[in-house]
Design a protein around this motif. Structure first.
Motif, mmCIF file in Angstrom:
data_model
loop_
_atom_site.group_PDB
_atom_site.id
_atom_site.type_symbol
_atom_site.label_atom_id
_atom_site.label_comp_id
_atom_site.label_asym_id
_atom_site.label_seq_id
_atom_site.Cartn_x
_atom_site.Cartn_y
_atom_site.Cartn_z
ATOM 1 N N GLN A 593 1.297 -7.236 -57.081
ATOM 2 C CA GLN A 593 2.300 -6.381 -56.882
ATOM 3 C C GLN A 593 2.795 -6.174 -55.722
ATOM 4 O O GLN A 593 3.880 -6.238 -55.170
ATOM 5 N N LEU A 594 1.582 -5.904 -54.665
ATOM 6 C CA LEU A 594 2.110 -5.586 -53.161
ATOM 7 C C LEU A 594 2.760 -6.930 -52.425
ATOM 8 O O LEU A 594 3.425 -7.150 -51.990
ATOM 9 N N ARG A 595 2.137 -8.190 -53.194
ATOM 10 C CA ARG A 595 2.586 -9.513 -52.645
ATOM 11 C C ARG A 595 4.253 -9.379 -53.048
ATOM 12 O O ARG A 595 4.956 -10.117 -52.283
ATOM 13 N N ASP A 596 4.516 -9.403 -54.433
ATOM 14 C CA ASP A 596 5.916 -9.278 -54.714
ATOM 15 C C ASP A 596 6.552 -8.324 -53.804
ATOM 16 O O ASP A 596 7.807 -8.632 -53.624
ATOM 17 N N MET A 597 6.366 -6.947 -53.565
ATOM 18 C CA MET A 597 6.945 -6.046 -52.847
ATOM 19 C C MET A 597 7.036 -6.813 -51.309
ATOM 20 O O MET A 597 8.144 -6.816 -50.631
ATOM 21 N N GLN A 598 5.876 -7.727 -50.873
ATOM 22 C CA GLN A 598 5.999 -8.313 -49.534
ATOM 23 C C GLN A 598 7.200 -9.288 -49.693
ATOM 24 O O GLN A 598 8.008 -9.352 -48.812
ATOM 25 N N ALA A 599 7.332 -10.011 -50.891
ATOM 26 C CA ALA A 599 8.233 -11.054 -51.073
ATOM 27 C C ALA A 599 9.620 -10.309 -50.902
ATOM 28 O O ALA A 599 10.694 -10.951 -50.257
ATOM 29 N N VAL A 600 10.040 -9.224 -51.385
ATOM 30 C CA VAL A 600 11.257 -8.532 -51.263
ATOM 31 C C VAL A 600 11.420 -8.184 -49.924
ATOM 32 O O VAL A 600 12.412 -8.380 -49.249
ATOM 33 N N LYS A 601 10.322 -7.864 -49.169
ATOM 34 C CA LYS A 601 10.433 -7.440 -47.650
ATOM 35 C C LYS A 601 10.809 -8.515 -46.947
ATOM 36 O O LYS A 601 11.197 -8.460 -45.859
ATOM 37 N N GLY A 602 10.292 -9.841 -47.369
ATOM 38 C CA GLY A 602 10.464 -10.995 -46.754
ATOM 39 C C GLY A 602 12.040 -11.316 -46.339
ATOM 40 O O GLY A 602 12.347 -12.140 -45.550
ATOM 41 N N ILE A 603 12.908 -10.671 -47.128
ATOM 42 C CA ILE A 603 14.281 -10.584 -46.925
ATOM 43 C C ILE A 603 14.695 -10.427 -45.163
ATOM 44 O O ILE A 603 15.349 -10.683 -44.631
ATOM 45 N N THR A 604 13.812 -9.359 -45.027
ATOM 46 C CA THR A 604 14.119 -8.533 -43.758
ATOM 47 C C THR A 604 13.313 -9.493 -42.814
ATOM 48 O O THR A 604 12.686 -10.533 -43.071
ATOM 49 N N LYS A 605 13.433 -9.239 -41.174
ATOM 50 C CA LYS A 605 12.599 -9.975 -40.286
ATOM 51 C C LYS A 605 10.973 -9.677 -40.306
ATOM 52 O O LYS A 605 10.289 -10.232 -39.401
ATOM 53 N N GLU A 606 10.716 -8.535 -40.776
ATOM 54 C CA GLU A 606 9.279 -8.328 -40.908
ATOM 55 C C GLU A 606 8.221 -9.070 -41.129
ATOM 56 O O GLU A 606 8.749 -9.897 -42.137
ATOM 57 N N PRO A 607 7.192 -9.498 -40.265
ATOM 58 C CA PRO A 607 6.338 -10.579 -40.972
ATOM 59 C C PRO A 607 5.369 -10.272 -42.166
ATOM 60 O O PRO A 607 5.478 -8.946 -42.486
ATOM 61 N N LEU A 608 5.223 -11.131 -42.817
ATOM 62 C CA LEU A 608 4.843 -10.985 -44.239
ATOM 63 C C LEU A 608 3.185 -10.790 -43.995
ATOM 64 O O LEU A 608 2.426 -11.178 -43.030
ATOM 65 N N LEU A 609 2.600 -9.906 -45.074
ATOM 66 C CA LEU A 609 1.175 -9.863 -44.908
ATOM 67 C C LEU A 609 0.665 -10.766 -45.908
ATOM 68 O O LEU A 609 0.932 -10.633 -47.129
ATOM 69 N N GLU A 610 -0.521 -11.299 -45.444
ATOM 70 C CA GLU A 610 -1.212 -11.975 -46.369
ATOM 71 C C GLU A 610 -2.533 -11.358 -46.936
ATOM 72 O O GLU A 610 -3.389 -11.085 -46.115
ATOM 73 N N ILE A 611 -2.455 -11.268 -48.137
ATOM 74 C CA ILE A 611 -3.751 -10.534 -48.756
ATOM 75 C C ILE A 611 -4.490 -11.649 -49.547
ATOM 76 O O ILE A 611 -4.072 -12.479 -50.507
ATOM 77 N N ARG A 612 -5.855 -11.513 -49.219
ATOM 78 C CA ARG A 612 -6.659 -12.384 -49.738
ATOM 79 C C ARG A 612 -7.908 -11.687 -50.553
ATOM 80 O O ARG A 612 -8.463 -10.867 -49.882
ATOM 81 N N LEU A 613 -8.004 -12.030 -51.637
ATOM 82 C CA LEU A 613 -9.045 -11.354 -52.598
ATOM 83 C C LEU A 613 -10.262 -12.120 -52.723
ATOM 84 O O LEU A 613 -9.864 -13.532 -53.422
ATOM 85 N N GLU A 614 -11.355 -11.593 -52.480
ATOM 86 C CA GLU A 614 -12.572 -12.406 -52.599
ATOM 87 C C GLU A 614 -13.513 -11.563 -53.696
ATOM 88 O O GLU A 614 -13.837 -10.639 -53.077
ATOM 89 N N ALA A 615 -13.803 -12.118 -54.918
ATOM 90 C CA ALA A 615 -14.396 -11.137 -55.856
ATOM 91 C C ALA A 615 -14.945 -12.419 -56.862
ATOM 92 O O ALA A 615 -14.604 -13.220 -57.083
ATOM 93 N N PRO A 616 -16.095 -11.990 -57.726
ATOM 94 C CA PRO A 616 -16.727 -12.779 -58.626
ATOM 95 C C PRO A 616 -15.793 -12.814 -59.764
ATOM 96 O O PRO A 616 -15.008 -11.930 -59.922
ATOM 97 N N GLU A 617 -15.913 -13.919 -60.414
ATOM 98 C CA GLU A 617 -15.330 -14.183 -61.715
ATOM 99 C C GLU A 617 -15.498 -12.941 -62.744
ATOM 100 O O GLU A 617 -14.507 -12.506 -63.164
ATOM 101 N N GLN A 618 -16.761 -12.746 -62.925
ATOM 102 C CA GLN A 618 -16.836 -11.833 -63.710
ATOM 103 C C GLN A 618 -18.048 -10.823 -63.174
ATOM 104 O O GLN A 618 -18.850 -11.396 -62.705
ATOM 105 N N LEU A 619 -17.724 -9.653 -63.325
ATOM 106 C CA LEU A 619 -18.764 -8.367 -62.855
ATOM 107 C C LEU A 619 -19.295 -8.018 -64.034
ATOM 108 O O LEU A 619 -18.681 -8.079 -65.279
ATOM 109 N N PRO A 620 -20.867 -7.463 -63.917
ATOM 110 C CA PRO A 620 -21.279 -6.780 -65.025
ATOM 111 C C PRO A 620 -20.502 -5.648 -65.493
ATOM 112 O O PRO A 620 -19.654 -5.165 -64.858
#
Lengths: 737, 270
Positions: A593-620
């Motif tokens: 969702q935040l990436r989508d918001m950033q994409a909308v923001k991308g229309i402006t000149k503000e730099p895009l935020l790259e969000i990287r998620l590191e998580a196990p596929e399955q948590l107990p």
């Protein structure tokens, strides 16, 4: 080291004060002149004394001999000639004088700048010289009187001022001086009706009682408030005087026990030995006085007094026991003294000797040092006293009291370490006491607190025996402190638990109130309005279907809004995505969702935020509270980065480390302090919320700026173990159904 | 029913015991001259048909202490709650046996001459024994004795003091049998006082009363010794003063032991 430095400093100050300028200079030289004069008067008469002894004593009355002359028969039996006899007596007179003279000279040489040393030297001469001078210089009555007067004055001044050289109380000094003046005046006019020779016995006795009573009182007061060095000096002199008085008493009284008319018969041979014994006993005074004024080995007086008392009492008791046993046996069998009684008495003495000595030693030790001699009994007493109390605070008080009682110290205290700070839990301390000794109290290798012990008097250190006893008590005190600390910790924990429970109840009530408000203020009016709209729509269907369609269309929009509202409330209670996608999936959805918001923001000149998620596929399967907490922390952190960090990269890591669920957010933005400063409104609410959530779940939270201030790292650790079994199993069960 | 019968029997026994106690007390004080001889140091010939020789006045005081204070005193104390004080009857029994044994051992001739005394005492003791409700308690007490260390030490001190009196009494009696068991009676008094001290140190019921009787005996003998310091058998001025001091200390300890006893009982009950 400290004590030595202080003593030296005190001596230096004293030396500076008594620098031989002014009246002190005059006093010192006048004193030394008198001292020299007495010595000259004494020594110069020794040759004539020798001649007198040789020529007159064995043939005449020998009334001017310094000690009782031996009878001619005894002299002959001893194989002494007239010369030998004279040499013996002159030697005795010279020997005793030299001891006093040497000690007095040493005091003058070693402590030349202290007025008390001049007085002490003259006081010493007053013990040995006047009698001899009076007899040998009898033709110069004025001179003899002056010497006697001076020596009497110095003796009284010495007893008044020793060891500090100052008055204890002005009235004491004035009274003593007044009495001295009366005596001197009466002494210089002995033949007057009020002269000293006309004084009745009671008057002389009264003078002695008053004068020496005041001097004793003065010394007692001085000793009570004296510093350590002064106390030891006084102890030495009192010890010497006590030895001398006891010796004189024993030599004078013991002969009467064996022969009641001893002094009427006055056997010259025995009188000679008694005189000699008395002189030897009095030698204790110059020796101890010399040690005291020169302050050599001052600290060793206590063991010496201890031993003297023990052996003196032991001897007295053994003699008494022996005599009583023999007396009892003669009484029992109604016979005269028999040799067998002596054997039985000796046997009784032999049997009781060792236990009696041990008991006396303990008694004297207790008298002098308190109860430190027997650490076992002190610890036993401590244990017994501790049994009587239940309160931890009282236990510490008992330890402190035991330390005080057994060591006879002015104060003691126990400090307990609480939250890395030391809190005085029992007893007391003296502000800025340099002599205070601090002993570590530990148990199980951990330092738990400190035992504070005040010195008995300023500058006085503890002996080896003291330290051993302190060590023994400290070990026991460590255990007591540990139990006290545990009790305090439990108390603290209970307090925290109570507060947590209150906070939980409060939070639950708050939540219910908020939900009620939402339902009452928002949903309920909407539903009421919809019921009204529905009734209105029914009317319009009959009248105007087109209008009705319009109303129903709006009604449908209202229903959609209400559904959204209810979804919002439900989301606040527990995000729906968590149930559908799990923690990782929900966070990923939020990231998208935040990436989508950033994409909308991308229309402006503000730099895009790259969000990287590191998580196990399955948590107990996680406890619900941990899951919600982790989701909120992750999204809140992420929103913070988006809003305030001005970062280009943001890494989110969700991982299981041991028993903890770790949520870490890292960015390369402006850093923590800068981002907080840039934030409008109340700074730190989001961060506070993150921390509180972590703490509420029993976890921890670390927030820090990265190196060079480029970026922020937020790491929350949430324990999952306590919930793992209970909640996890329930969850599995429900899902399997 | 049986219980009531037993209670009634016990009551009767108690009354009979008290009657005998009163009779024997009066006999001791008047017939055996415990009172009149006890007053001999201060009032000569009181209630006596013939005056006592002067040299026997202190011995008379010893007789007064033994018969008047210790033996009659024990019976007087037992008039109130006799079953609570078996130790006093034990003391009375053993005291009489000691008296008779001393007589027999130190003066056989006199003992044979006055054989009626043995019979009389035997009858007295038998009657008291038969009428006493707790006979078993006399010599096999159910109470566990708790030795009072201080009282035992005091008895030890008394032993040291009374040993010369005891030996002197025995020697005096053996050497001079003319004086009708006067010296021997002093020796018997010493033994009885020591035995009483031992019993009083047992902390059994009635031991405090016994201790008080002993204190009275010491005080009495002390006063008699100071009054007649040079009479045969006297303990002298110093001995008399020591005896009075001992009696005072013993009294104080007796009342002190009462408190400790009460405390022990309270602790046990709690």
């Amino acid at each position: 080291m400290g004590l030595e430095a202080r003593t030296n400093a005190a001596q230096t100050r004293q030396g500076e004060q008594s620098h031989p300028n002014g009246w002190l200079f005059v006093f010192r030289w006048a004193g030394m002149a008198v001292f020299g004069l007495i010595a000259i008067l004494y020594i110069s008469k020794l040759p004539s004394y020798y001649m007198y002894l040789q020529e007159s004593c064995l043939t005449g009355a020998c009334e001017y001999a310094a000690i009782t002359p031996l009878p001619r028969q005894a002299v002959e039996q001893a194989g002494l000639s007239g010369t030998g006899f004279a040499l013996l007596y002159t030697g005795i007179a010279l020997g005793f004088f030299l001891i006093y003279f040497v000690v007095a000279s040493l005091i003058l040489v070693k402590r030349p700048k202290e007025p008390i040393s001049v007085i002490a030297s003259l006081a010493l001469m007053s013990i040995i010289a006047p009698t001899f001078i009076r007899m040998q210089w009898r033709e110069y009555a004025g001179l003899v009187g002056a010497i006697e007067g001076v020596t009497m004055v110095t003796l009284i001044l010495f007893l008044l001022w020793f060891p500090g050289g100052r008055n204890v109380k002005p009235w004491v000094a004035w009274t003593s001086m007044g009495l001295l003046a009366v005596r001197l005046t009466a002494g210089y006019f002995p033949d007057q009706p009020w002269g000293v020779d006309r004084w009745p016995l009671w008057c002389t006795l009264l003078w002695f009682v008053l004068q020496y009573g005041i001097l004793f009182y003065s010394q007692f007061i001085r000793f009570r408030y004296a510093q350590a060095v002064e106390k030891q000096q006084t102890k030495w002199v009192v010890y010497g005087m006590a030895l001398a008085v006891t010796g004189v008493f024993l030599f004078s009284v013991v002969p009467l026990v064996f022969q009641s008319d001893f002094y009427e018969r006055s056997d010259p041979l025995w009188m000679f030995f008694i005189d000699l014994g008395v002189q030897l006993s009095i030698l204790a005074i110059p020796i101890t006085l010399g040690l005291s004024v020169m302050r050599k080995r001052l600290w060793d007086i206590d063991p010496i007094v201890n031993r003297t008392l023990v052996y003196f009492l032991l001897s007295a008791l053994i003699i008494a026991l022996y005599t009583l046993t023999v007396w009892y046996l003669t009484l029992l069998f109604r016979t005269e003294h028999d040799q067998i009684y002596s054997f039985i008495a000796a046997g009784v003495v032999a049997v009781v000797f060792a236990p009696l000595k041990e008991k006396l030693q303990r008694l004297v030790n207790q008298l002098l040092y308190g109860k430190k001699d027997d650490p076992f009994s002190v610890l036993l007493q401590l244990g017994n006293r501790l049994k009587e109390t239940l309160s931890p605070a009282e236990s510490l008080d008992i330890v402190v009291q035991t330390v005080k009682d057994s060591l006879r110290i002015p104060y003691a205290g126990i400090g307990v370490i609480q939250n890395e700070a030391t809190v005085l839990a029992a007893g007391g301390r003296k502000e800025n006491d340099p002599d205070e000794v601090t002993i570590e109290l530990s148990s199980g290798g951990l330092t738990l607190g400190w035992l504070y012990i005040g010195a008995r008097s300023p500058g006085e250190s503890f002996s080896e025996t003291d330290r051993k006893l302190i060590g023994a008590i400290a070990r026991q005190a460590g255990i007591v402190v540990q139990s006290v600390k545990q009790a305090m910790d439990i108390q603290l924990l209970l307090e925290t638990l109570r507060e947590s429970r209150e906070a939980l109840i409060f939070a639950r009530e708050e939540e219910r109130r908020a939900m009620r408000r939402n339902l009452h203020d928002d949903i309920a009016p909407r539903l009421a309005a919809m019921r009204l709209t529905a009734s209105v729509a029914a009317d319009w269907i009959r009248k105007d279907p087109a209008k009705a369609i319009e109303i129903v269309t709006k009604f449908k929009a209202d229903i959609s809004e209400t559904v959204d509202e209810i979804r919002g409330i439900v989301h606040d209670l527990r995000p729906h995505a968590l149930d559908e996608l799990g923690l990782v999936g929900a966070v990923r959805q939020r990231v998208d969702q935040l990436r989508d918001m950033q994409a909308v923001k991308g229309i402006t000149k503000e730099p895009l935020l790259e969000i990287r998620l590191e998580a196990p596929e399955q948590l107990p399967i996680l406890p619900a509270a941990v899951e919600v907490g982790a989701y909120r922390i992750a999204t809140e952190s992420l929103v913070n980065v988006v809003k305030h960090a001005a970062a280009s990269v943001c890494d989110i890591r969700i991982a299981l480390e041991g028993r903890d669920l770790v949520i870490e957010t890292k960015d390369n933005g402006i850093g923590l302090s800068a981002s907080q400063a840039n934030r409008p409104g109340k700074p730190g609410i989001g961060l506070t919320s993150i921390r509180e959530r972590a703490v509420e779940l029993g976890g921890s939270c670390v927030m820090e700026s990265l190196a060079d201030g480029r970026g922020t790292r937020i790491e929350a650790r949430l324990p999952i173990k306590p919930f793992e079994q209970g909640e996890g199993h329930n969850h599995v069960k429900s899902s399997s159904r | 029913m049986e219980r009531e019968e037993a209670r009634g029997k016990g009551l009767w026994l108690s009354i009979v015991f008290r009657v005998f106690a009163v009779i024997f007390t009066l006999s001791g004080l008047f017939m055996l001259q415990g009172l009149s001889e006890g007053l001999e140091p201060w009032v000569q010939g009181f209630m006596a048909s013939s005056p006592l020789p002067d040299e026997l006045r202190f011995h008379a005081a010893a007789h007064g202490a033994l018969i008047g204070i210790l033996f009659s005193g024990s019976l007087i104390v037992m008039l109130r709650n006799p079953l609570e004080k078996p130790i006093l009857l034990q003391f009375y029994f053993v005291g009489h046996l000691v008296f008779l044994a001393t007589l027999l051992l130190t003066d056989v001739k006199l003992a044979l001459q006055s054989f009626f005394v043995f019979i009389m005492f035997a009858v007295v003791l038998l009657l008291l024994f038969v009428t006493y409700g707790k006979r078993r308690e006399l010599f096999r007490p159910a109470e566990t004795p708790v030795r009072n260390r201080t009282m035992l030490i005091m008895t030890g001190i008394a032993l040291l003091g009374l040993l010369p009196v005891l030996l002197n009494g025995i020697i005096g009696q053996v050497q001079d049998p003319v004086q009708q068991f006067r010296s021997g009676e002093s020796a018997a008094l010493s033994i009885v006082m020591l035995y009483g001290g031992y019993l009083a140190a047992s902390s059994r019921r009635g031991s405090r009363a016994l201790a008080v009787l002993l204190s009275l005996a010491y005080l009495f003998m002390g006063a008699a010794s100071i009054t007649l310091p040079d009479h045969p058998g006297s303990w002298g001025i110093w001995g008399g003063a020591a005896s009075i001091l001992y009696g005072l200390v013993y009294t104080w300890l007796a009342f002190r032991s009462k408190v400790s006893h009460a405390n022990t009982a309270a602790q046990a009950s709690s």
